[in-house]
Enzyme design. Structure first.
Site, PDB file in Angstrom:
ATOM      1  N   LYS A 184     -60.705  44.961 -64.380  1.00  0.00           N
ATOM      2  CA  LYS A 184     -61.978  44.501 -63.826  1.00  0.00           C
ATOM      3  C   LYS A 184     -62.083  42.998 -63.917  1.00  0.00           C
ATOM      4  CE  LYS A 184     -64.951  48.279 -64.861  1.00  0.00           C
ATOM      5  NZ  LYS A 184     -66.142  48.851 -65.385  1.00  0.00           N
ATOM      6  N   ARG A 185     -61.612  42.513 -65.028  1.00  0.00           N
ATOM      7  CA  ARG A 185     -61.776  41.076 -65.262  1.00  0.00           C
ATOM      8  C   ARG A 185     -60.907  40.247 -64.323  1.00  0.00           C
ATOM      9  NH1 ARG A 185     -61.373  43.795 -69.289  1.00  0.00           N
ATOM     10  NH2 ARG A 185     -63.322  44.461 -70.180  1.00  0.00           N
TER      11      ARG A 185
END
Ligand code: GLU
Length: 497
Positions: free
Chosen positions: A253-254
């Protein structure tokens, strides 16, 4: 179709931590396809036992994502069903009862180790040393009765091997000595994933558990837990995960800002696909095709068509690099397949979001001409937004837009001046009629088609990229097209008299 003794029930069990990651949605899709293939049910269960990480509104986001993709849910929060509640924080009592049952049966034990003790064990580089595993039952009961904080841990066998079967990976075996006595119930009364998913999957009658391969190391613990409960175990399928587009590291996600080789930001969260103007048909096609093949070398397919062909056993166990470049291609394929009215319906909100007041009849006229050019729905703004501006306020574009490659102001002016009588003479103003007339004009004036068509495009649309020139002029109509070409002629005359 293979026969199954029990109804097929699969589930997607996300933690409600906000925007949905594409990897999770892909796992959910596989579970859904499998359930639909076998006429079973697909369940949504919210695993919110880590309350600190729960983000309000996540359930709505998850459900909206499925809705967008056309994945229907049979049971879940907001929907209900016979095996609810479908949110783990509403099932705490059940986990506590089953954890205590395991303690009473000798499969688990209370551990009163303080956080300082645990920190020391960690500092010494050892895992938990099982110091309460053989704590006499009467002492354990007494301390619990006095309200001494504790967790409940599983008594993992100390030796031997745990064997299991994974639908995608086949037989797997693990050395028990490698495993810890995992915590099942935390001191705040919340279960860990290990306990919760088993109690839930059992009580919700799940037949097949599909989850990311990251859970494979915990599989022996789960196998032992099923065994301790004495419940019939569902089948497990550990799905491969998506890697970054360069094949290195898990798509996280990051890393949502990860750019592909063309420097384009790669969408990772569900809402980013919507925002980037992809069609749900293309996204669902794209995701289904990662790690699973439709067969017959067919890459463009409707997800419904994949249902009768889908099998978990056919999923490729290898993790795959995120083939994001394919999504643009798939999207343009799907745009081309959409009926024009449907395309118009989907383009409307995109244009409105860009600030245009959309005349629907006009949009329906424009849509067919966009089909072959749009990669993303968002491209409509740059390509065809000009149709929705106030025509009477149209101003001719700057010279550098009017003047085509290998041309100059004088030659452009000559082309456009010569085009005026051709335009005027056209009675049939269809794109086809214009095409023949202007091809003839190009030939007779010794110009390339590209130079003539391109100059007209720029004059009529005011931009370098637009729907095909003659479609554009057909939609604008003869009078407006003429007016615009005259304006361009005047602008060039002023720039280079
Ligand atoms: N909540 C778990 C996760 O998001 C679910 C895993 C599973 O499907 O069992 O990883």
């Amino acid at each position: 179709m293979p026969k199954h003794d029990h109804p097929i029930r699969t589930r997607y069990a996300p933690s409600p931590t906000g925007p949905q990651h594409i990897g999770g949605i892909r796992s959910a899709l596989f579970a859904w396809l499998f359930a639909r293939r076998h006429g079973g049910q697909f369940i949504l269960r919210i695993e919110d036992t880590d309350q600190k990480r729960s983000v309000p509104g996540s359930v709505e986001q998850i459900m909206a994502a499925f809705d967008w993709l056309g994945v229907d849910i049979d049971e879940g929060p907001r929907i209900g069903g016979d095996y609810g509640p479908y949110v783990q924080s509403q099932r705490l009592e059940m986990y506590q009862q089953w954890a205590n049952w395991l303690v009473a049966q000798g499969h688990a034990y209370r551990c009163f180790a303080t956080s300082e003790e645990l920190a020391e064990m960690r500092k010494a580089g050892r895992g938990y040393d099982r110091r309460y595993r053989d704590f006499p039952a009467e002492h354990s009961d007494e301390q619990a009765a006095q309200g001494m904080p504790h967790v409940i841990r599983f008594k993992m066998p100390l030796a031997g091997r745990t064997r299991g079967c994974d639908m995608i990976r086949g037989e797997v075996a693990f050395d028990n000595a490698q495993l810890q006595d995992a915590v099942l119930l935390k001191s705040d009364g919340f279960p860990t994933y290990h306990l919760a998913h088993i109690v839930d999957d059992h009580t919700m009658r799940i037949s097949h558990i599909t989850r990311a391969v990251e859970w494979l190391p915990s599989f022996p613990l789960h196998l032992q837990l099923w065994h301790a409960f004495g419940w019939e175990m569902p089948q497990y399928a550990h799905l491969p995960v998506l890697l970054n587009p360069n094949g290195k590291g898990k798509l996280s996600k990051r890393k949502q800002q990860f750019a592909d080789s063309r420097g384009k930001t790669v969408p990772v969260l569900m809402q980013e696909f919507q925002a980037a103007g992809y069609l749900p048909e293309a996204v669902v096609n794209f995701l289904t095709n990662i790690g699973w093949n439709f067969g017959d070398d067919q890459e463009v397919f409707a997800v419904k068509a994949a249902i009768p062909r889908f099998d978990l056993q056919a999923v490729n166990p290898a993790n795959s690099a995120y083939p994001i470049a394919k999504l643009d291609w798939l999207n343009s394929q799907w745009v081309q397949r959409l009926p024009a009215d449907d395309l118009a319906r989907r383009l409307k909100p995109v244009l409105e979001a860009a600030g245009y007041a959309v005349d629907e009849a006009l949009l329906r006229e424009v849509a067919p001409s966009l089909k072959v050019r749009l990669k993303s729905l968002n491209d409509v703004v740059g390509m065809a937004g000009f149709f929705f501006e106030n025509w009477s306020e149209f101003t001719p574009p700057a010279a550098e837009i009017l003047i085509q490659r290998k041309m100059d102001a004088a030659s452009t002016l000559a082309i456009l001046r010569g085009a005026l009588p051709v335009l005027e003479s056209l009675e049939d103003f269809s794109a086809e009629a214009q095409y023949s007339a202007f091809s003839a004009y190009a030939a007779s004036s010794g110009q390339k088609n590209g130079a003539v068509f391109g100059s007209l495009r720029a004059a009529a649309s005011g931009q370098k990229v637009s729907p095909p020139t003659f479609d554009t002029m057909q939609i604008l109509g003869k009078a407006e097209s003429l007016r615009r070409v005259k304006l361009a002629v005047a602008a060039l005359e002023n720039a280079a008299p």
